[in-house]
Design a protein around this motif. Structure first.
Motif, PDB file in Angstrom:
ATOM      1  N   ALA A   9       0.820  -1.211   0.000  1.00 56.69           N
ATOM      2  CA  ALA A   9       0.000   0.000   0.000  1.00 56.69           C
ATOM      3  C   ALA A   9       0.853   1.258   0.000  1.00 56.69           C
ATOM      4  N   TYR A  10       0.361   2.272  -0.688  1.00 53.48           N
ATOM      5  CA  TYR A  10       0.906   3.628  -0.615  1.00 53.48           C
ATOM      6  C   TYR A  10      -0.257   4.528  -0.250  1.00 53.48           C
ATOM      7  N   GLN A  73       2.073  -1.185  -5.177  1.00 47.79           N
ATOM      8  CA  GLN A  73       1.187  -1.587  -6.260  1.00 47.79           C
ATOM      9  C   GLN A  73      -0.262  -1.140  -6.063  1.00 47.79           C
ATOM     10  N   ILE A  74      -0.588  -0.673  -4.852  1.00 47.73           N
ATOM     11  CA  ILE A  74      -1.964  -0.280  -4.539  1.00 47.73           C
ATOM     12  C   ILE A  74      -1.928   1.073  -3.836  1.00 47.73           C
ATOM     13  N   VAL A  75      -2.622   2.055  -4.410  1.00 49.01           N
ATOM     14  CA  VAL A  75      -2.703   3.381  -3.798  1.00 49.01           C
ATOM     15  C   VAL A  75      -3.988   3.462  -2.978  1.00 49.01           C
ATOM     16  N   CYS A 101      -4.194  -0.661  -8.913  1.00 47.04           N
ATOM     17  CA  CYS A 101      -5.494  -0.095  -8.545  1.00 47.04           C
ATOM     18  C   CYS A 101      -5.322   1.043  -7.543  1.00 47.04           C
ATOM     19  N   VAL A 102      -6.343   1.873  -7.489  1.00 48.05           N
ATOM     20  CA  VAL A 102      -6.435   2.938  -6.501  1.00 48.05           C
ATOM     21  C   VAL A 102      -7.733   2.701  -5.750  1.00 48.05           C
ATOM     22  N   GLY A 137       3.152   0.604   3.011  1.00 46.30           N
ATOM     23  CA  GLY A 137       3.961  -0.591   3.166  1.00 46.30           C
ATOM     24  C   GLY A 137       3.183  -1.819   3.598  1.00 46.30           C
ATOM     25  N   ASP A 138       1.950  -1.634   4.093  1.00 44.92           N
ATOM     26  CA  ASP A 138       1.133  -2.794   4.455  1.00 44.92           C
ATOM     27  C   ASP A 138       0.927  -3.678   3.233  1.00 44.92           C
TER      28      ASP A 138
END
Length: 186
Positions: A9-10, A73-75, A101-102, A137-138
């Motif tokens: 996650a970001y 990879q995921i916002v 994906c967002v 980072g999760d």
């Protein structure tokens, strides 16, 4: 399209606009030229203000300096993600950075449409505010068809809103591919 998207996650805050996602100075790159297209990924999120980048620490870059792909990879976004100008380069930049994906509370409609129509990435909406529940980072799993997000790091499950009528367009890889598959255009 994969039915489960996995990655790190970001996390961003509210009102991340298209000028922050890909600043206008980089729109001179031509997305049809591979060496220039990757520059959209390199500069993705480069103008998100410090303090909103990689929450909660506020200083984590989306793409490391001199790199083209993100470690994320995921916002996860807050309210009004993709506001501002109607530039279709914004979802392209996120996809070029390696994001799939967002997930936001809600989107500026033009960003949502550009994401779907171009087949760049999957724009999902959360039922609850996730920017306060997920950390950069999760490790996440996004279950598209079942409509939930699993935070593997924290062993938490979060409900997502269904994609509805845009799902077939996303599955086809964008509106033009969908129109071809449906026989609407040759």
């Amino acid at each position: 399209m994969e039915s489960v998207i996995t990655g790190r996650a970001y996390v961003l805050g509210d009102n991340v606009d298209t000028d922050q996602i890909i600043p206008a100075i980089y729109l001179s790159f031509n997305p049809s030229i591979p060496d220039e297209r990757k520059r959209f990924g390199q500069y993705c999120m480069s103008s998100v203000p410090p303090g909103q980048r990689g929450l909660p620490d506020g200083n984590t870059p989306f793409v490391r300096e001199n790199e083209f792909k993100s470690d994320f990879q995921i916002v996860i976004g807050g309210k009004n993600f993709g506001s501002g100008s109607s530039r279709e380069h914004a979802p392209l930049a996120i996809a070029e950075a390696g994001c799939h994906c967002v997930i936001a509370e809600f989107y500026a409609r033009i960003f949502f449409r550009n994401s779907v129509n171009g087949g760049y990435l999957v724009p999902l909406e959360s039922v609850h505010r996730l920017v306060d529940r997920i950390d950069t980072g999760d490790e996440l799993e996004v279950h598209l068809l079942d409509g939930y997000l699993l935070n593997k790091t924290k062993s938490q499950r979060h409900e997502l809103r269904p994609l509805g009528d845009v799902l077939p367009i996303i599955e086809a890889g964008g509106v033009f591919n969908y129109a071809k598959q449906a026989g609407m255009i040759a």
